[in-house]
Write a protein that holds these residues in place. Structure first.
Motif, PDB file in Angstrom:
ATOM      1  N   MET A 225       0.889  -1.194  -0.311  1.00  0.00           N
ATOM      2  CA  MET A 225      -0.322   0.386   0.212  1.00  0.00           C
ATOM      3  C   MET A 225       0.820   1.370   0.091  1.00  0.00           C
ATOM      4  O   MET A 225       0.776   2.389  -0.433  1.00  0.00           O
ATOM      5  CB  MET A 225      -1.140   0.020   1.355  1.00  0.00           C
ATOM      6  N   LYS A 226       1.997   1.669   0.670  1.00  0.00           N
ATOM      7  CA  LYS A 226       3.155   2.503   0.952  1.00  0.00           C
ATOM      8  C   LYS A 226       4.090   2.626  -0.317  1.00  0.00           C
ATOM      9  O   LYS A 226       3.662   4.240  -0.597  1.00  0.00           O
ATOM     10  CB  LYS A 226       4.094   2.449   1.650  1.00  0.00           C
ATOM     11  N   THR A 227       4.367   1.644  -0.897  1.00  0.00           N
ATOM     12  CA  THR A 227       5.180   1.573  -2.192  1.00  0.00           C
ATOM     13  C   THR A 227       3.716   2.006  -3.468  1.00  0.00           C
ATOM     14  O   THR A 227       4.561   2.415  -4.311  1.00  0.00           O
ATOM     15  CB  THR A 227       5.448   0.195  -2.475  1.00  0.00           C
ATOM     16  N   THR A 228       3.032   1.635  -3.645  1.00  0.00           N
ATOM     17  CA  THR A 228       2.063   2.081  -4.429  1.00  0.00           C
ATOM     18  C   THR A 228       1.785   3.688  -4.809  1.00  0.00           C
ATOM     19  O   THR A 228       1.566   4.073  -5.602  1.00  0.00           O
ATOM     20  CB  THR A 228       0.471   1.457  -4.409  1.00  0.00           C
ATOM     21  N   GLU A 229       1.229   4.332  -3.760  1.00  0.00           N
ATOM     22  CA  GLU A 229       1.289   5.318  -3.192  1.00  0.00           C
ATOM     23  C   GLU A 229       2.293   6.128  -3.728  1.00  0.00           C
ATOM     24  O   GLU A 229       2.591   7.217  -4.417  1.00  0.00           O
ATOM     25  CB  GLU A 229       0.415   5.583  -2.345  1.00  0.00           C
ATOM     26  N   ILE A 230       3.399   6.098  -3.468  1.00  0.00           N
ATOM     27  CA  ILE A 230       4.281   6.403  -3.641  1.00  0.00           C
ATOM     28  C   ILE A 230       5.125   6.375  -5.329  1.00  0.00           C
ATOM     29  O   ILE A 230       5.104   7.486  -5.950  1.00  0.00           O
ATOM     30  CB  ILE A 230       6.297   5.466  -2.909  1.00  0.00           C
ATOM     31  N   LEU A 231       4.405   4.692  -5.758  1.00  0.00           N
ATOM     32  CA  LEU A 231       5.402   5.042  -7.179  1.00  0.00           C
ATOM     33  C   LEU A 231       4.164   5.757  -8.887  1.00  0.00           C
ATOM     34  O   LEU A 231       4.095   6.316  -9.245  1.00  0.00           O
ATOM     35  CB  LEU A 231       4.534   3.090  -7.916  1.00  0.00           C
ATOM     36  N   LEU A 232       2.871   6.112  -8.009  1.00  0.00           N
ATOM     37  CA  LEU A 232       1.620   6.126  -8.162  1.00  0.00           C
ATOM     38  C   LEU A 232       2.240   7.896  -8.945  1.00  0.00           C
ATOM     39  O   LEU A 232       2.285   7.966  -9.722  1.00  0.00           O
ATOM     40  CB  LEU A 232       0.139   6.279  -7.376  1.00  0.00           C
ATOM     41  N   LYS A 233       3.164   8.575  -7.633  1.00  0.00           N
ATOM     42  CA  LYS A 233       3.312  10.292  -8.023  1.00  0.00           C
ATOM     43  C   LYS A 233       4.790   9.412  -8.474  1.00  0.00           C
ATOM     44  O   LYS A 233       5.490  10.703  -9.074  1.00  0.00           O
ATOM     45  CB  LYS A 233       3.671  10.812  -6.408  1.00  0.00           C
ATOM     46  N   GLU A 234       5.865   8.651  -7.830  1.00  0.00           N
ATOM     47  CA  GLU A 234       7.063   8.581  -8.310  1.00  0.00           C
ATOM     48  C   GLU A 234       7.998   7.343  -9.429  1.00  0.00           C
ATOM     49  O   GLU A 234       7.534   6.974  -8.885  1.00  0.00           O
ATOM     50  CB  GLU A 234       8.273   8.953  -7.028  1.00  0.00           C
ATOM     51  N   PRO A 235       7.285   6.911 -10.631  1.00  0.00           N
ATOM     52  CA  PRO A 235       7.229   5.749 -11.041  1.00  0.00           C
ATOM     53  C   PRO A 235       8.938   5.573 -11.335  1.00  0.00           C
ATOM     54  O   PRO A 235       9.182   4.087 -10.816  1.00  0.00           O
ATOM     55  CB  PRO A 235       7.416   5.854 -12.306  1.00  0.00           C
ATOM     56  N   GLU A 236       9.910   6.425 -11.148  1.00  0.00           N
ATOM     57  CA  GLU A 236      11.067   6.270 -11.221  1.00  0.00           C
ATOM     58  C   GLU A 236      11.877   5.693  -9.472  1.00  0.00           C
ATOM     59  O   GLU A 236      12.824   5.686  -9.772  1.00  0.00           O
ATOM     60  CB  GLU A 236      12.038   7.274 -11.968  1.00  0.00           C
ATOM     61  N   ASN A 237      10.823   6.151  -8.841  1.00  0.00           N
ATOM     62  CA  ASN A 237      11.937   5.430  -7.503  1.00  0.00           C
ATOM     63  C   ASN A 237      12.244   4.798  -7.602  1.00  0.00           C
ATOM     64  O   ASN A 237      11.356   3.682  -7.000  1.00  0.00           O
ATOM     65  CB  ASN A 237      10.377   6.136  -6.135  1.00  0.00           C
ATOM     66  N   TYR A 238      13.162   3.892  -7.459  1.00  0.00           N
ATOM     67  CA  TYR A 238      14.048   2.372  -7.120  1.00  0.00           C
ATOM     68  C   TYR A 238      13.822   1.912  -6.461  1.00  0.00           C
ATOM     69  O   TYR A 238      13.443   1.026  -6.197  1.00  0.00           O
ATOM     70  CB  TYR A 238      15.861   2.321  -7.307  1.00  0.00           C
ATOM     71  N   GLU A 239      14.556   2.785  -5.104  1.00  0.00           N
ATOM     72  CA  GLU A 239      13.866   2.164  -3.143  1.00  0.00           C
ATOM     73  C   GLU A 239      12.317   1.978  -3.370  1.00  0.00           C
ATOM     74  O   GLU A 239      12.226  -0.068  -2.844  1.00  0.00           O
ATOM     75  CB  GLU A 239      13.409   3.316  -2.002  1.00  0.00           C
ATOM     76  N   ALA A 240      11.192   2.161  -3.952  1.00  0.00           N
ATOM     77  CA  ALA A 240       9.979   1.659  -3.452  1.00  0.00           C
ATOM     78  C   ALA A 240       9.398   0.627  -4.351  1.00  0.00           C
ATOM     79  O   ALA A 240       9.113  -0.094  -4.457  1.00  0.00           O
ATOM     80  CB  ALA A 240       8.748   2.828  -3.896  1.00  0.00           C
ATOM     81  N   ARG A 241      10.581   0.706  -5.593  1.00  0.00           N
ATOM     82  CA  ARG A 241       9.959   0.087  -6.901  1.00  0.00           C
ATOM     83  C   ARG A 241      10.679  -1.577  -7.032  1.00  0.00           C
ATOM     84  O   ARG A 241       9.750  -2.769  -6.752  1.00  0.00           O
ATOM     85  CB  ARG A 241      10.743  -0.090  -8.056  1.00  0.00           C
ATOM     86  N   GLY A 242      11.910  -1.683  -5.312  1.00  0.00           N
ATOM     87  CA  GLY A 242      12.466  -2.770  -5.362  1.00  0.00           C
ATOM     88  C   GLY A 242      11.000  -3.275  -4.148  1.00  0.00           C
ATOM     89  O   GLY A 242      11.333  -4.429  -3.576  1.00  0.00           O
ATOM     90  N   ASP A 243      11.001  -2.582  -3.238  1.00  0.00           N
ATOM     91  CA  ASP A 243       9.861  -3.173  -1.864  1.00  0.00           C
ATOM     92  C   ASP A 243       9.053  -3.951  -2.385  1.00  0.00           C
ATOM     93  O   ASP A 243       8.529  -5.134  -1.860  1.00  0.00           O
ATOM     94  CB  ASP A 243      10.259  -2.065  -1.213  1.00  0.00           C
ATOM     95  N   PHE A 244       8.457  -2.954  -3.877  1.00  0.00           N
ATOM     96  CA  PHE A 244       6.608  -3.537  -4.418  1.00  0.00           C
ATOM     97  C   PHE A 244       7.238  -4.807  -4.994  1.00  0.00           C
ATOM     98  O   PHE A 244       5.965  -5.608  -4.300  1.00  0.00           O
ATOM     99  CB  PHE A 244       6.328  -2.143  -5.210  1.00  0.00           C
TER     100      PHE A 244
END
Length: 381
Positions: A225-244
């Protein structure tokens, strides 16, 4: 904690640029002739296909290819792949894509060493022999990169069933979160729904469920849930993408089912009927089914639903937790109503009948009668 056996032989190669080494990883297992399977030409346009085949060439691995695997993969494409693999005398398959491509590869790998029809592995046969399976994952959702199952639809019968077997664990799975940065908003949120569905099936239906596993599932859901919301705003966020990406893998690699017993997969059973008829995206169908099913099922395990509400949303009642999950799905933009996935009175009866017929293999016929399935679908309108 119930008695259990846990086995997962898949090696994960996680990180930036790991796809460049796929030929080396495959050669470690003696691969010499590979069938490379992918979905759309986007894999070629992005340059990923060329990176992979250059790595195969550098390691002396001959290859042939099969493209055109679709979301909600179909049996006809699998049969095409089996024929190619046999004629090419492949010793391995390499999936480049998401779960649909990898699931197809698993079935192809089993069918290529079998004299009968590959559909047998979906109805009455375990895959104890198969070609070696490798993959480069470009979409985090199904967890197929670290488990022994795969799902395919038989277009003629509209049966959307799974194959399973110890030979279907990938030898090596490459997860580079950078490759998933171009996933569309729609498929990002569908993926989030799929991961959550994998997490809650046992959480809500198991008769025995260890505290450790419950806490682990809750942590995984909150991460998604947390990383989905981050990635909707920041698709290139590597840390969030990795956690997801890792949350997707962990949700269905066996760890969320360690030491539990008496569980079932009703949300997946129902959604498989939906997408078999309408071809709606799997995750989109699940986000429609889950809140409705939760309302139907909550009294059968009220403590688990109350805990879910508290741990995930900080709320007190089962209903509040269910409503909060539905509201979150709506917030991120994944469907929550049947009409949003092409289901109405013209096809609903067919879907209900199909879902009910699935209980013959999925179980739960005493709960998921046609009448009760109709109630679930009514709550999803």
């Amino acid at each position: 904690m119930q008695d259990f056996k846990f086995y997962n032989p898949t090696r994960i190669e996680f990180g930036k640029g790991k796809e460049k080494n796929i030929g080396s990883y495959m050669s470690e297992f003696g691969a010499k002739r590979a069938l490379v399977v992918y979905g759309s030409d986007r894999v070629k346009k992005s340059g990923l296909f060329e990176v992979a085949i250059n790595s195969l060439k550098a390691n002396g691995i001959e290859f042939t290819e099969l493209g055109g695997v679709k979301s909600n993969p179909v049996l006809t494409k699998v049969r095409e792949g089996v024929k190619i693999a046999k004629e090419f005398r492949a010793d391995s398959v390499l999936a480049i894509g998401g779960g649909s491509v990898l699931d197809s590869c698993k079935a192809i790998a089993a069918g290529a060493v079998y004299d009968g029809d590959v559909w047998d592995f979906f109805v009455n046969k375990s895959a104890d022999k198969a070609l070696m399976i490798f993959d480069i994952i470009t979409l985090a959702a199904t967890g197929s990169e670290m488990n022994r199952g795969g799902v395919v639809t038989n277009e003629e019968t509209k049966e959307k069933f799974g194959c399973d077997g110890v030979a279907l664990y990938p030898k090596v799975s490459v997860i580079n979160p950078e490759l998933q940065a171009t996933v569309s908003k729609e498929y990002l949120v569908y993926s989030a729904s799929d991961i959550i569905a994998h997490s809650i099936e046992g959480y809500f239906t198991a008769k025995a469920h260890p505290e450790l596993i419950r806490a682990y599932i809750e942590a995984n859901i909150k991460t998604v849930m947390k990383t989905t919301e981050i990635l909707l705003k920041e698709p290139e966020n590597y840390e969030a993408r990795g956690d997801f990406a890792w949350a997707a893998t962990m949700a269905l690699n066996g760890l969320t089912y360690v030491g539990i017993s008496g569980y079932s997969y009703p949300n997946h059973m129902i959604e498989h009927a939906m997408s078999a008829v309408t071809d709606c995206p799997h995750g989109a169908g699940l986000s429609v089914v889950m809140p409705a099913w939760m309302k139907f099922y909550k009294e059968r395990n009220s403590k688990a639903f109350e805990r879910f509400a508290k741990e995930i949303f900080g709320l007190n009642s089962a209903d509040d937790g269910i409503n909060a999950l539905k509201a979150w799905f709506e917030k991120i933009g994944t469907p929550t109503k049947l009409s949003q996935v092409g289901i109405d009175n013209s096809n609903l009866d067919e879907i209900i009948n199909l879902a009910n017929s699935y209980t013959n293999s999925w179980g739960g016929s005493e709960i998921y009668t046609k009448e009760n399935l109709a109630k679930i679908f009514e709550m999803a309108k």
